[in-house]
Design a protein around this motif. Sequence first.
Motif, PDB file in Angstrom:
ATOM      1  N   SER B  39      81.150  35.222  45.379  1.00 22.70           N
ATOM      2  CA  SER B  39      80.494  36.181  44.493  1.00 22.70           C
ATOM      3  C   SER B  39      79.940  35.464  43.260  1.00 22.70           C
ATOM      4  CB  SER B  39      81.498  37.264  44.102  1.00 22.70           C
ATOM      5  OG  SER B  39      81.192  37.799  42.843  1.00 22.70           O
ATOM      6  N   TRP B  40      80.741  34.544  42.751  1.00 22.68           N
ATOM      7  CA  TRP B  40      80.362  33.755  41.564  1.00 22.68           C
ATOM      8  C   TRP B  40      79.109  32.923  41.855  1.00 22.68           C
ATOM      9  CZ3 TRP B  40      79.922  28.611  40.117  1.00 22.68           C
ATOM     10  CH2 TRP B  40      80.123  28.294  38.766  1.00 22.68           C
ATOM     11  N   TYR B  41      79.110  32.260  43.016  1.00 20.37           N
ATOM     12  CA  TYR B  41      77.921  31.483  43.393  1.00 20.37           C
ATOM     13  C   TYR B  41      76.732  32.395  43.647  1.00 20.37           C
ATOM     14  CZ  TYR B  41      79.867  26.805  43.685  1.00 20.37           C
ATOM     15  OH  TYR B  41      80.396  25.595  43.369  1.00 20.37           O
ATOM     16  N   PHE B  42      76.993  33.518  44.320  1.00 19.55           N
ATOM     17  CA  PHE B  42      75.901  34.439  44.641  1.00 19.55           C
ATOM     18  C   PHE B  42      75.219  34.935  43.374  1.00 19.55           C
ATOM     19  CE2 PHE B  42      74.170  38.668  45.340  1.00 19.55           C
ATOM     20  CZ  PHE B  42      73.226  38.357  46.294  1.00 19.55           C
ATOM     21  N   PHE B  43      76.034  35.236  42.356  1.00 20.56           N
ATOM     22  CA  PHE B  43      75.476  35.666  41.076  1.00 20.56           C
ATOM     23  C   PHE B  43      74.466  34.650  40.565  1.00 20.56           C
ATOM     24  CE2 PHE B  43      78.424  38.859  38.908  1.00 20.56           C
ATOM     25  CZ  PHE B  43      77.405  39.757  38.778  1.00 20.56           C
ATOM     26  N   ARG B  44      74.854  33.386  40.607  1.00 18.96           N
ATOM     27  CA  ARG B  44      74.016  32.351  40.026  1.00 18.96           C
ATOM     28  C   ARG B  44      72.795  32.058  40.881  1.00 18.96           C
ATOM     29  NH1 ARG B  44      78.488  33.073  38.125  1.00 18.96           N
ATOM     30  NH2 ARG B  44      79.080  32.465  36.016  1.00 18.96           N
ATOM     31  N   VAL B  45      73.003  32.023  42.204  1.00 19.87           N
ATOM     32  CA  VAL B  45      71.871  31.729  43.092  1.00 19.87           C
ATOM     33  C   VAL B  45      70.858  32.879  43.065  1.00 19.87           C
ATOM     34  CG1 VAL B  45      71.192  31.346  45.493  1.00 19.87           C
ATOM     35  CG2 VAL B  45      73.207  30.189  44.575  1.00 19.87           C
ATOM     36  N   SER B  46      71.358  34.129  43.199  1.00 28.30           N
ATOM     37  CA  SER B  46      70.433  35.266  43.168  1.00 28.30           C
ATOM     38  C   SER B  46      69.783  35.379  41.795  1.00 28.30           C
ATOM     39  CB  SER B  46      71.149  36.562  43.547  1.00 28.30           C
ATOM     40  OG  SER B  46      72.233  36.794  42.675  1.00 28.30           O
ATOM     41  N   GLY B  47      70.547  35.037  40.752  1.00 29.83           N
ATOM     42  CA  GLY B  47      69.995  35.089  39.401  1.00 29.83           C
ATOM     43  C   GLY B  47      68.832  34.126  39.228  1.00 29.83           C
ATOM     44  N   ILE B  48      68.993  32.909  39.743  1.00 27.02           N
ATOM     45  CA  ILE B  48      67.917  31.919  39.620  1.00 27.02           C
ATOM     46  C   ILE B  48      66.694  32.358  40.432  1.00 27.02           C
ATOM     47  CG2 ILE B  48      67.291  29.533  40.195  1.00 27.02           C
ATOM     48  CD1 ILE B  48      70.251  28.828  39.440  1.00 27.02           C
ATOM     49  N   LEU B  49      66.948  32.911  41.638  1.00 27.65           N
ATOM     50  CA  LEU B  49      65.821  33.418  42.428  1.00 27.65           C
ATOM     51  C   LEU B  49      65.140  34.577  41.704  1.00 27.65           C
ATOM     52  CD1 LEU B  49      67.380  33.332  46.008  1.00 27.65           C
ATOM     53  CD2 LEU B  49      65.537  31.898  45.140  1.00 27.65           C
ATOM     54  N   LEU B  50      65.956  35.434  41.066  1.00 28.96           N
ATOM     55  CA  LEU B  50      65.389  36.576  40.343  1.00 28.96           C
ATOM     56  C   LEU B  50      64.560  36.132  39.148  1.00 28.96           C
ATOM     57  CD1 LEU B  50      68.281  39.163  40.540  1.00 28.96           C
ATOM     58  CD2 LEU B  50      65.933  39.580  41.232  1.00 28.96           C
TER      59      LEU B  50
END
Lengths: 118, 152
Positions: B39-50
């Motif tokens: 979840s922690w990684y997903f936050f950061r990866v999706s955040g950068i894509l966003l």
Amino acid sequence: MYRGQSGMWLWVFHRLTGVGILAFLFLHVADTYLVGLGPEYYNELVFLYKLWVFRLAEWLLVGAVLYHAINGIRVVLMDFWESGVERHTQLVFGTLGLFLLLWLPAGIFMLKDVKWFA
Amino acid sequence: MAIQTPERPKTALKEPTKRSRWTRTGARPRPTNAFELYSWYFFRVSGILLLVFALTHLVVMHLINNVEVINYDFVRQRWASPLWRTFDLLLLFLALTHGMNGVRTLIYDYVQSKGWRVFNISVLYIVGIFFLLIGAQVIITFNPNLPSLPAK
């Protein structure tokens, strides 16, 4: 070290803007759903967004997204950049500076043609 | 966050400097639980894509264009292009899942009772999946060539 200091306030605003953006996202998915029903439905609703109150809200929304995005970069830097924690203060000022530098001119640009209180 | 954060191994410790204000380590601690770490990684990866998707969306829809020109025909022309449809679909997916993950974190932080937690998490998943489905439906099934419905 953290409680009551800049990092905490940026974190508080990160949560508030996040929840605000998500709330608008639900509304935005719902209004876009009307596109599938036809122009009568969609055009009648987007008319609302042209009111000055919504134009102002639109600028606030852009601010929320910009803040969340720039502070998000700061969070990622704090997590992955070796010197992130050391440079905490510079990152805080950088975050706020970049945010204001983008948001205020965007406001001039977005709000210049708004007919206030019409 | 209500996530347990272990001490970093001694070898990872950085020499503290005068400027360090938070911790003596080089970076902040991460979750240890596998799901929370994803979840922690997903936050950061999706955040950068966003950063790319949401900011492009802002510039195109709120700066170059604005609500004065956005109407049915505008969207019809936009969705005539499969590129914009794919873009919007990805933006919808990333923004909703990123936001849902955020609310999930809030629930775990602020809702202490087990029963209310289960209830809130259930509502979150139902609402999230519902909006994901109706959003995806209109983007995928919209036909830009159809004549519009007869007026009410």
